[in-house]
Design an enzyme around this catalytic site. Structure first.
Site, PDB file in Angstrom:
ATOM      1  N   ASP A   1       1.412 -33.944  17.420  1.00 52.47           N
ATOM      2  CA  ASP A   1       0.587 -35.116  17.033  1.00 52.47           C
ATOM      3  C   ASP A   1       1.923 -36.449  15.977  1.00 52.47           C
ATOM      4  OD1 ASP A   1      -1.310 -34.362  17.839  1.00 52.47           O
ATOM      5  OD2 ASP A   1      -2.734 -33.405  15.449  1.00 52.47           O
TER       6      ASP A   1
ATOM      7  N   GLU B   1       2.962 -28.885  19.923  1.00 44.67           N
ATOM      8  CA  GLU B   1       1.618 -28.329  18.397  1.00 44.67           C
ATOM      9  C   GLU B   1       0.458 -28.029  18.716  1.00 44.67           C
ATOM     10  OE1 GLU B   1       1.521 -32.015  15.576  1.00 44.67           O
ATOM     11  OE2 GLU B   1      -0.061 -30.706  14.768  1.00 44.67           O
TER      12      GLU B   1
ATOM     13  N   TYR C   1       1.235  -1.740  -0.134  1.00 37.90           N
ATOM     14  CA  TYR C   1      -0.304   0.292   0.017  1.00 37.90           C
ATOM     15  C   TYR C   1       0.943   1.026  -0.146  1.00 37.90           C
ATOM     16  CZ  TYR C   1      -3.987  -2.943   0.230  1.00 37.90           C
ATOM     17  OH  TYR C   1      -5.507  -3.569   0.286  1.00 37.90           O
TER      18      TYR C   1
END
Lengths: 409, 409
Positions: free
Chosen positions: B289, B237, B138
């Site tokens: 995991d 996690e 911008y």
């Protein structure tokens, strides 16, 4: 319960010894202790109610069985069709439609699972612990025949139980079912009071003291209380703008509290804003992108809740929130760089106009969305950087805050 | 630069007055002030180097033009083919392939844009400010003919500049280009020292004092320094497990620092862990995991970086990280509930074995992934809740931490 009540009594503030060097310090410490004790007492009372409600539901089932009648449990229907928008209350409400689960040969497993899940909730309240949806699913793996095969099954049962107790004014968090997600980040003129879950000792967390970092909201906030003289809460969509306002201490010059929504706000973030605004009676202003997603997903969810979780709205929505910007008119007034609306944007905007009870009951919103559709463009909050990286701090926000009456509802 | 150096001199610690009531307090405050001053001095020196490097690149272009020769800029090629894995350094490195952008009629616009973007970076270093990718895009809207039409174009130019300067040891953050995303949450035995960007006054942020909440890492961390006696950093996690460990003060019993990754860790989170581990010489253990995503995306990205941003690895990866669990063998040893591997999981695991230089150079990882493929299942870290919600705290983690030598590399 006994454990909780006992801890509430020995509650002290950790910072007390340090802070209590002057009269002001001592007063602040006492007031923190009092406040936290009051919240602990309210929560302890709520816990009693929660356990009582679980007991009643279970006793009712038990009585039916003893009478050799078929027990049943009835849950509010969780679908958009069973939702209404109350302009008076200012949020989506769940309707009166119920579904009844009667104990039969076919429903025996899910009936048993529902009761076990209620039992888990009772245990969590009693031990002052909590479980996420995943935790609950895996816990069930030790429930023998009542174990869930898929997490989607245990999620549905948990949602049903929440809906059931929500009609009695008890929230998911009071049942000790907490979300897996992060809360948002907070910085500014706020002290959070957080009693230790074991000792009850109160931690005073001063959100002006995080440097360039911030306070990360825990996944459940029921136990928190607040001290603040801030004039408003500014809820900000993007991490980038939050970081700019935090690094340049906008909260100091404007005497406010900054909260990063990071997109559609999580449950903990919404509940935190609601609780803070309610308890300290401070207004909430939303500062999001000017596009149908920012308006009808982020802002609308923050303010009135979401259609498919209307049973939660009474606890999570922030009906007092108002829309600071970026507005469609700002795109014109500030000559902002834009992007064309995508098909998905147009669809979302038209949906909002046609089907959303919130937008349907606010003429000024209809006009604003129609203006956006007519212009065919959207603008991000960072588009203000066209005028300088800190234009947002030095010009845009002060100018906007001078005309609060013009904020969209 | 003058401004920064000046502030470094008047640096004081905010908590000093409070804490300096005893000898220990005074020592801690002094040490905090010293540490922060040291980091500020290092950063000021780095800023000088950054500005010097930008000047040199620009001067070189200028000289060519004065000689009426065609100037060029050469950037490292950012693609998987130009990446190597150095077992010695322990992270993905960008190779020697370069692409050269010569100033011609066709490239004049992007050449000009590259120079303006370098100019923006210089300005940001000089004013000690920062810009996100969006901010930069911008900002360009006021660059007249050099403005970008799409953010993707300005992103590419920014990435090129980063890659260019990364070969000279200068990171994106030193160029003051910061990510738009949140950092992760932190709790435990750690004090973060954060000097105010204007006054240089040091804020001591004590991460044991957040109650159930946490410290939210700012989007850039170069200016931070640390005080800690923690024995290790545990990178987690899921938000749910982080909240459990935080609420039950696992960091206290285990003398550690908890960091929530919330999926694939953001740049700020990775840099924070790396800086903390390097400066305080504490090991990093990952707890994720047990599935190909947790192993080959989350853990691998944390440890060695990602293939398409190898020019950043030297700053962001954490080569000292080790894998605590959940391991495929844990699924057997702890009799964990599992889900079958999906096709996408199998594809990801096979890809890792076949194409990933990190896994290819570690036999123990190949064995572990092959074991997972053979079992055909995956397990989430919350699966441990089968044995009780707090089994992870009371049994699993202590047992694992007793056998650190067995952690996967």
């Amino acid at each position: 319960m006994a454990a909780r009540k006992k801890t509430a009594k020995k509650k002290t503030t950790k910072t007390a010894s340090k802070a209590a060097t002057g009269k002001t310090g001592r007063r602040a410490a006492n007031s923190a202790q009092d406040k936290a004790a009051r919240v602990a007492a309210i929560n302890a009372a709520k816990d009693d109610v929660t356990i009582q409600q679980i007991r009643e539901a279970a006793t009712d089932v038990h009585k039916h069985i003893m009478k050799k009648a078929k027990p049943d449990l009835s849950f509010p229907v969780r679908s958009l069709k069973n939702v209404s928008y109350s302009t008076k209350r200012g949020y989506f409400e769940i309707g009166k439609q119920k579904k009844v689960r009667t104990l039969t040969v076919n429903t025996v497993k899910s009936f048993a699972q529902t009761l076990r899940m209620m039992g888990l909730s009772k245990e969590l309240v009693e031990t002052n612990d909590f479980a996420t949806k995943r935790d609950a699913y895996y816990q069930s793996k030790n429930w023998e025949d009542a174990k869930f095969d898929e997490q989607s099954e245990s999620d549905t049962v948990m949602d049903d139980i929440e809906a059931l107790f929500s009609t009695r004014g008890t929230s998911r968090e009071q049942l000790r079912f907490v979300p897996d997600e992060h809360g948002g980040a907070v910085a500014g003129q706020l002290v959070v009071l957080d009693p230790d879950r074991e000792t009850g000792e109160v931690e005073r967390i001063d959100c002006t003291r995080f440097g360039s970092g911030a306070y990360s909201i825990p996944s459940t906030v029921e136990h928190l209380s607040f001290e603040t003289d801030a004039k408003f809460i500014l809820a900000i969509e993007t991490g980038g703008v939050f970081q700019r306002l935090q690094s340049h201490k906008f909260w100091q010059t404007s005497n406010c509290i900054l909260v990063s929504l990071a997109g559609v706000p999580t449950r903990a973030t919404r509940r935190f804003i609601r609780k803070l605004s309610d308890e300290c009676k401070i207004p909430v202003y939303a500062f999001v992108d000017c596009d149908p997603y920012g308006i009808s997903n982020i802002y609308r969810t923050l303010k009135v809740g979401s259609g498919n979780a209307a049973h939660l709205s009474q606890f999570f929505c922030v009906p007092q929130a108002r829309y600071l910007g970026v507005t469609p008119q700002d795109i014109v007034d500030y000559d902002l760089p834009t992007h064309p609306l995508l098909d998905v944007d147009i669809k979302r905007a038209k949906d909002a106009l046609k089907n959303d009870p919130f937008f349907k009951s606010h003429k000024s919103w209809q006009k604003a969305i129609e203006q956006l559709l007519k212009m065919g463009v959207r603008a991000e909050q960072q588009a203000l950087a066209k005028w300088g990286l800190n234009y947002v701090i030095e010009e845009y926000l002060p100018r906007k805050l001078d005309q609060r009456a013009n904020f969209l509802p």
